[in-house]
Design a protein around this motif. Structure first.
Motif, PDB file in Angstrom:
ATOM      1  N   UNK A  37       0.829  -1.213   0.000  1.00 19.30           N
ATOM      2  CA  UNK A  37       0.000   0.000   0.000  1.00 19.30           C
ATOM      3  C   UNK A  37       0.856   1.252   0.000  1.00 19.30           C
ATOM      4  N   UNK A  38       1.877   1.283   0.851  1.00 15.28           N
ATOM      5  CA  UNK A  38       2.711   2.484   0.959  1.00 15.28           C
ATOM      6  C   UNK A  38       3.467   2.764  -0.335  1.00 15.28           C
ATOM      7  N   UNK A  93       1.691   5.074  -2.649  1.00 10.78           N
ATOM      8  CA  UNK A  93       1.410   6.427  -2.187  1.00 10.78           C
ATOM      9  C   UNK A  93       2.476   7.404  -2.689  1.00 10.78           C
ATOM     10  N   UNK A  94       2.034   8.379  -3.467  1.00  7.77           N
ATOM     11  CA  UNK A  94       2.959   9.361  -4.043  1.00  7.77           C
ATOM     12  C   UNK A  94       3.642  10.205  -2.969  1.00  7.77           C
ATOM     13  N   UNK A  95       2.990  10.369  -1.819  1.00  4.27           N
ATOM     14  CA  UNK A  95       3.538  11.232  -0.766  1.00  4.27           C
ATOM     15  C   UNK A  95       4.554  10.509   0.116  1.00  4.27           C
ATOM     16  N   UNK A  96       4.792   9.225  -0.126  1.00  2.35           N
ATOM     17  CA  UNK A  96       5.781   8.492   0.673  1.00  2.35           C
ATOM     18  C   UNK A  96       7.177   9.028   0.380  1.00  2.35           C
ATOM     19  N   UNK A 121       1.049  -4.636  -4.323  1.00  2.00           N
ATOM     20  CA  UNK A 121       1.149  -3.302  -4.928  1.00  2.00           C
ATOM     21  C   UNK A 121       0.407  -3.251  -6.264  1.00  2.00           C
ATOM     22  N   UNK A 122       0.613  -4.274  -7.092  1.00  2.00           N
ATOM     23  CA  UNK A 122      -0.063  -4.311  -8.393  1.00  2.00           C
ATOM     24  C   UNK A 122      -1.574  -4.395  -8.228  1.00  2.00           C
ATOM     25  N   UNK A 153      -3.629   8.342   6.513  1.00  2.84           N
ATOM     26  CA  UNK A 153      -3.065   7.234   5.733  1.00  2.84           C
ATOM     27  C   UNK A 153      -3.395   5.888   6.363  1.00  2.84           C
ATOM     28  N   UNK A 154      -3.238   5.768   7.678  1.00  2.00           N
ATOM     29  CA  UNK A 154      -3.512   4.500   8.356  1.00  2.00           C
ATOM     30  C   UNK A 154      -4.992   4.154   8.298  1.00  2.00           C
TER      31      UNK A 154
END
Length: 310
Positions: free
Chosen positions: A108-109, A112-115, A169-170, A190-191
């Motif tokens: 999942x992380x 996330x573009x903000x990771x 992820x996929x 996020x959580x």
């Protein structure tokens, strides 16, 4: 009237002779393929319940000969087998749960573009699929971490699996991003998005990861061979693997073994090496074989991943 009905059949519904022949051969081929897959398990079960002498002579092929339960009664009476079975069940359950959670969260992380430095960390994890330090550095690392002769050596090295992370992820990337955006507009962090939105929708792929992890944990015995010297931490597969080796060389095992191995020698004198192999193989295979049907429908969906995207 019948002639009119026959003429009214749609051309798409009609089958040529070539298609009919193909279907027949297709069915025959898959029946043979299914038989080839199933028969080895059937052969093990039939021989484990049959007369030991007939089994050793290769006379048991299709049905039981001299049906009895002594093989299982004697094998299950071995000292240390209950403890080994408990270790295998515990490592399978705990290892599978932690691997699924880690794969789900990291998968999942990585979407996330903000990771922070997402691309770097994703490549850092994936590259471990192609490079391995080797057995000796791995053993030294585990020893320095005080994980040798420690139950957690079964769990911790297998928690982060790059292949499972890629699968999750996929799959998550096939979920419409508008769901997460709507939740974030309502104030979800996020959580919260992960636990309330994404995680419930990932059941198929998480079941797939769970099967991979459970089968790997249940069948593993090499880590016991490398990291364990305490017999109380031996896994079931390692104990039965050792027992098979003893059955193949009875005289050597009787001379070399001490302590609880006396029971092994007594059992081996009553049975043949063939019956021992069959019984042990069935004990190892059947538990994980019973788990698969419960996850099969999720497994099929999970392996499709994002084949159909909206």
């Amino acid at each position: 009237m019948a002639k009119k009905i026959k003429q009214g059949v749609s051309p798409a519904m009609r089958r040529t002779k070539g298609e009919k022949v193909y279907n027949v051969f297709n069915i025959i081929f898959f029946l043979l393929f299914a038989f080839i897959c199933v028969y080895p398990f059937y052969y093990l079960i039939v021989n484990s319940f049959s007369d030991n002498n007939a089994s050793a002579a290769g006379e048991v092929m299709w049905w039981f000969k001299g049906f009895h339960l002594e093989n299982y009664k004697n094998v299950l009476a071995l000292d240390g087998l209950a403890t080994a079975a408990w270790i295998s069940v515990a490592r399978t359950v705990i290892g599978t749960v932690l691997t699924v959670l880690a794969s789900a969260y990291l998968g999942f992380m990585f979407t996330q573009q903000k990771m922070w430095h997402r691309a770097f960390w994703y490549r850092f994890v994936v590259i471990t699929m192609y490079f391995n330090a080797g057995l000796i550095p791995m053993f030294i690392t585990m020893k320095n971490l005080h994980l040798t002769n420690n139950f957690w050596v079964y769990i911790l090295p297998a928690v982060v699996q790059p292949f499972n992370i890629i699968l999750v992820k996929t799959f998550i990337e096939s979920i419409p991003p508008s769901l997460q955006e709507a939740a974030e507009m309502d104030g979800a962090g996020t959580l919260t998005v992960f636990t309330r939105i994404v995680l419930p929708m990932c059941t198929p792929i998480l079941a797939t990861v769970g099967i991979f992890s459970a089968v790997g944990q249940w069948n593993s015995f090499q880590d016991t061979l490398i990291y364990m010297t305490d017999s109380k931490l031996y896994s079931l597969q390692y104990v039965l693997y050792t027992y098979i080796n003893q059955a193949n060389a009875l005289a050597a095992s009787v001379r070399a073994s001490t302590g609880s191995a006396v029971n092994v020698a007594a059992l081996a004198t009553q049975q043949t090496p063939t019956s021992i192999r069959m019984t042990v193989s069935v004990i190892v295979v059947l538990p994980i074989l019973f788990v698969y049907p419960f996850f099969q429908r999720f497994f099929v969906k999970g392996m499709m991943l994002g084949a159909v995207k909206g």
